[in-house]
Design a protein around this motif. Structure first.
Motif, PDB file in Angstrom:
ATOM      1  N   ALA A  64       0.809  -1.216   0.000  1.00  0.00           N
ATOM      2  CA  ALA A  64       0.000   0.000   0.000  1.00  0.00           C
ATOM      3  C   ALA A  64       0.845   1.269   0.000  1.00  0.00           C
ATOM      4  O   ALA A  64       0.318   2.366  -0.221  1.00  0.00           O
ATOM      5  CB  ALA A  64      -0.941   0.013   1.197  1.00  0.00           C
ATOM      6  N   THR A  65       2.149   1.165   0.267  1.00  0.00           N
ATOM      7  CA  THR A  65       3.018   2.339   0.322  1.00  0.00           C
ATOM      8  C   THR A  65       3.973   2.350  -0.858  1.00  0.00           C
ATOM      9  O   THR A  65       4.504   1.300  -1.248  1.00  0.00           O
ATOM     10  CB  THR A  65       3.827   2.346   1.629  1.00  0.00           C
ATOM     11  N   PRO A  66       4.216   3.533  -1.449  1.00  0.00           N
ATOM     12  CA  PRO A  66       5.151   3.608  -2.584  1.00  0.00           C
ATOM     13  C   PRO A  66       6.538   3.085  -2.241  1.00  0.00           C
ATOM     14  O   PRO A  66       7.160   2.368  -3.030  1.00  0.00           O
ATOM     15  CB  PRO A  66       5.186   5.113  -2.904  1.00  0.00           C
ATOM     16  N   GLY A  67       7.035   3.429  -1.035  1.00  0.00           N
ATOM     17  CA  GLY A  67       8.349   2.946  -0.628  1.00  0.00           C
ATOM     18  C   GLY A  67       8.400   1.440  -0.509  1.00  0.00           C
ATOM     19  O   GLY A  67       9.401   0.808  -0.856  1.00  0.00           O
ATOM     20  N   GLY A  68       7.319   0.853   0.000  1.00  0.00           N
ATOM     21  CA  GLY A  68       7.271  -0.595   0.118  1.00  0.00           C
ATOM     22  C   GLY A  68       7.283  -1.281  -1.227  1.00  0.00           C
ATOM     23  O   GLY A  68       7.983  -2.288  -1.426  1.00  0.00           O
ATOM     24  N   ARG A  69       6.526  -0.741  -2.186  1.00  0.00           N
ATOM     25  CA  ARG A  69       6.495  -1.338  -3.531  1.00  0.00           C
ATOM     26  C   ARG A  69       7.853  -1.216  -4.212  1.00  0.00           C
ATOM     27  O   ARG A  69       8.332  -2.165  -4.840  1.00  0.00           O
ATOM     28  CB  ARG A  69       5.410  -0.670  -4.377  1.00  0.00           C
ATOM     29  N   ARG A  70       8.475  -0.041  -4.078  1.00  0.00           N
ATOM     30  CA  ARG A  70       9.816   0.118  -4.662  1.00  0.00           C
ATOM     31  C   ARG A  70      10.809  -0.829  -4.003  1.00  0.00           C
ATOM     32  O   ARG A  70      11.700  -1.372  -4.657  1.00  0.00           O
ATOM     33  CB  ARG A  70      10.297   1.563  -4.495  1.00  0.00           C
ATOM     34  N   GLY A  71      10.638  -1.030  -2.705  1.00  0.00           N
ATOM     35  CA  GLY A  71      11.535  -1.926  -1.988  1.00  0.00           C
ATOM     36  C   GLY A  71      11.432  -3.350  -2.473  1.00  0.00           C
ATOM     37  O   GLY A  71      12.453  -4.054  -2.585  1.00  0.00           O
ATOM     38  N   LEU A  72      10.230  -3.807  -2.776  1.00  0.00           N
ATOM     39  CA  LEU A  72      10.053  -5.175  -3.273  1.00  0.00           C
ATOM     40  C   LEU A  72      10.738  -5.354  -4.624  1.00  0.00           C
ATOM     41  O   LEU A  72      11.377  -6.383  -4.881  1.00  0.00           O
ATOM     42  CB  LEU A  72       8.560  -5.498  -3.394  1.00  0.00           C
ATOM     43  N   VAL A  73      10.614  -4.343  -5.484  1.00  0.00           N
ATOM     44  CA  VAL A  73      11.276  -4.408  -6.800  1.00  0.00           C
ATOM     45  C   VAL A  73      12.791  -4.409  -6.629  1.00  0.00           C
ATOM     46  O   VAL A  73      13.513  -5.203  -7.258  1.00  0.00           O
ATOM     47  CB  VAL A  73      10.830  -3.231  -7.684  1.00  0.00           C
TER      48      VAL A  73
ATOM     49  N   GLY B 166      16.263  -0.608   0.140  1.00  0.00           N
ATOM     50  CA  GLY B 166      16.004   0.814   0.335  1.00  0.00           C
ATOM     51  C   GLY B 166      14.744   1.075   1.127  1.00  0.00           C
ATOM     52  O   GLY B 166      14.186   2.166   1.077  1.00  0.00           O
ATOM     53  N   SER B 167      14.280   0.087   1.878  1.00  0.00           N
ATOM     54  CA  SER B 167      13.027   0.218   2.631  1.00  0.00           C
ATOM     55  C   SER B 167      13.085  -0.653   3.871  1.00  0.00           C
ATOM     56  O   SER B 167      13.241  -1.878   3.782  1.00  0.00           O
ATOM     57  CB  SER B 167      11.837  -0.195   1.758  1.00  0.00           C
ATOM     58  N   ALA B 168      12.933  -0.029   5.046  1.00  0.00           N
ATOM     59  CA  ALA B 168      12.899  -0.798   6.291  1.00  0.00           C
ATOM     60  C   ALA B 168      11.646  -1.666   6.359  1.00  0.00           C
ATOM     61  O   ALA B 168      11.669  -2.769   6.904  1.00  0.00           O
ATOM     62  CB  ALA B 168      12.958   0.146   7.490  1.00  0.00           C
TER      63      ALA B 168
ATOM     64  N   ALA C  24      22.101  -7.857  11.900  1.00  0.00           N
ATOM     65  CA  ALA C  24      23.090  -7.587  10.853  1.00  0.00           C
ATOM     66  C   ALA C  24      22.533  -7.883   9.464  1.00  0.00           C
ATOM     67  O   ALA C  24      22.621  -7.054   8.549  1.00  0.00           O
ATOM     68  CB  ALA C  24      24.349  -8.412  11.115  1.00  0.00           C
ATOM     69  N   VAL C  25      21.954  -9.062   9.274  1.00  0.00           N
ATOM     70  CA  VAL C  25      21.481  -9.425   7.939  1.00  0.00           C
ATOM     71  C   VAL C  25      20.227  -8.631   7.565  1.00  0.00           C
ATOM     72  O   VAL C  25      20.038  -8.285   6.384  1.00  0.00           O
ATOM     73  CB  VAL C  25      21.224 -10.945   7.811  1.00  0.00           C
ATOM     74  N   ASN C  26      19.374  -8.306   8.538  1.00  0.00           N
ATOM     75  CA  ASN C  26      18.226  -7.460   8.226  1.00  0.00           C
ATOM     76  C   ASN C  26      18.674  -6.074   7.775  1.00  0.00           C
ATOM     77  O   ASN C  26      18.038  -5.443   6.927  1.00  0.00           O
ATOM     78  CB  ASN C  26      17.300  -7.334   9.434  1.00  0.00           C
ATOM     79  N   GLY C  27      19.784  -5.598   8.340  1.00  0.00           N
ATOM     80  CA  GLY C  27      20.343  -4.329   7.897  1.00  0.00           C
ATOM     81  C   GLY C  27      20.803  -4.393   6.447  1.00  0.00           C
ATOM     82  O   GLY C  27      20.642  -3.437   5.678  1.00  0.00           O
ATOM     83  N   ARG C  28      21.365  -5.517   6.047  1.00  0.00           N
ATOM     84  CA  ARG C  28      21.774  -5.689   4.653  1.00  0.00           C
ATOM     85  C   ARG C  28      20.571  -5.724   3.709  1.00  0.00           C
ATOM     86  O   ARG C  28      20.595  -5.161   2.622  1.00  0.00           O
ATOM     87  CB  ARG C  28      22.594  -6.972   4.502  1.00  0.00           C
TER      88      ARG C  28
END
Length: 325
Positions: free
Chosen positions: A69-78, A204-206, A194-198
């Motif tokens: 539902a969020t633009p940042g989330g969609r960009r993050g998936l791509v 580009g999206s938490a 550590a790996v979640n940070g990577r």
């Protein structure tokens, strides 16, 4: 580069580290609340693994709605798919959720007996040493970070502080055996952060990194629950009617998202120590204000909690280590 730009870099870095410490400490307070919720849910359901499935499952449902539902989330998936395709991100970097599943399962299985404070000391004992090792190995997005004397002192002082905080409970052999599960969960948390940070850096999206964490964790817990049901049968307890029992997952979303977003500024050790400070203070407050049969806080516990904050300060005031090459 201008002189002003050069001078601004250390100040910006310090400000980010201080902000990161504050956010991590607040998220640690939230984890203490999550621990109490999931522990009580495990008691109500008479099955700690079932409680963990509920916690992770609710969090996953929220993220499955929120991320697309969020633009940042969609960009993050791509971006995440692209990073996995070109090898920038390895598949094993996406397995941090399995460690989160272990932590949440440990909450449901042990807190009803141990109490939040003793559970926290076991997690801390594993997390402190593991954070040093993960930073030194360069698993996190900040690269390799040396184990300086001040950082080592902060980690050691944290362990001493939490042992002091709950020392009156550690003489019970049964408590020590039961504490092995959260101890292992603490070791796993540092690697998870550590790996979640990577993943966060690649996507580009938490939020996207948090969705990956919850997806993997839910699958791991469903497998464990299937084995649990096959061996022991369906949970004997009924689903609670009170809504607050189902807030563990949303609290976990906040914790994972914050950790994934700030670990590149703080490093795994400082992130872990700051989270620990919030956890131990939150655990003591919960056991004081909302005591259970397993809660026995006293003056020594309060002293240990205060010493934990000092320990985090020792590590936080250390000069930021330079990533290794």
């Amino acid at each position: 580069m201008s002189v002003a730009g050069t001078l601004a870099t250390p100040a910006t870095s310090a400000a980010r580290r201080i902000t990161g410490v504050g956010l991590a400490t607040a998220s640690g307070l939230a984890v203490a609340v999550q621990s109490r919720i999931n522990g009580e849910l495990g008691v109500r359901l008479a099955d700690g693994i079932a409680a963990a499935v509920v916690s992770f499952g609710v969090g996953l449902l929220v993220l499955l709605v929120l991320v697309p539902a969020t633009p940042g989330g969609r960009r993050g998936l791509v971006a995440l798919r692209g990073a996995l395709t070109d090898g920038t991100l390895r598949p094993w970097h996406c397995l941090g959720g399995a460690c989160g599943a272990l932590l949440v399962a440990a909450q449901g299985l042990t807190i009803g007996t141990l109490g939040v404070a003793v559970f926290t000391v076991a997690v801390v004992a594993g997390q402190s040493g593991s954070s040093l090792a993960v930073d030194r190995a360069g698993i996190g997005p900040g690269g390799r970070q040396p184990v300086t004397g001040q950082r080592l002192a902060g980690a050691a002082l944290t362990v001493v502080a939490v042992l002091l905080a709950v020392g009156d409970r550690l003489g019970d052999p049964g408590t020590l055996v039961l504490a092995l599960l959260p101890l292992l969960a603490g070791v796993a948390i540092a690697w998870q952060q550590a790996v979640n940070g990577r993943v966060r850096m690649a996507a580009g999206s938490a939020l996207t990194a948090t969705l990956v964490n919850f997806s993997v964790g839910t699958v791991a817990l469903l497998v464990a629950f299937a084995v649990d049901v096959a061996l022991r049968g369906w949970p004997a307890g009924g689903a609670p009617a009170e809504p607050w029992f189902y807030l563990g997952g949303p609290i976990g979303i906040v914790f994972i998202a914050i950790a994934a977003g700030i670990v590149r500024f703080t490093g795994v050790l400082l992130l872990g120590l700051s989270t620990i400070a919030g956890q131990i203070v939150g655990a003591v407050l919960l056991d004081l204000l909302l005591p259970t049969a397993a809660s026995r806080p006293g003056p020594v516990t309060l002293l240990g909690a205060a010493l934990t904050l000092v320990a985090v300060g020792v590590a936080a005031l250390a000069p930021p280590p330079r990533p290794g090459r």
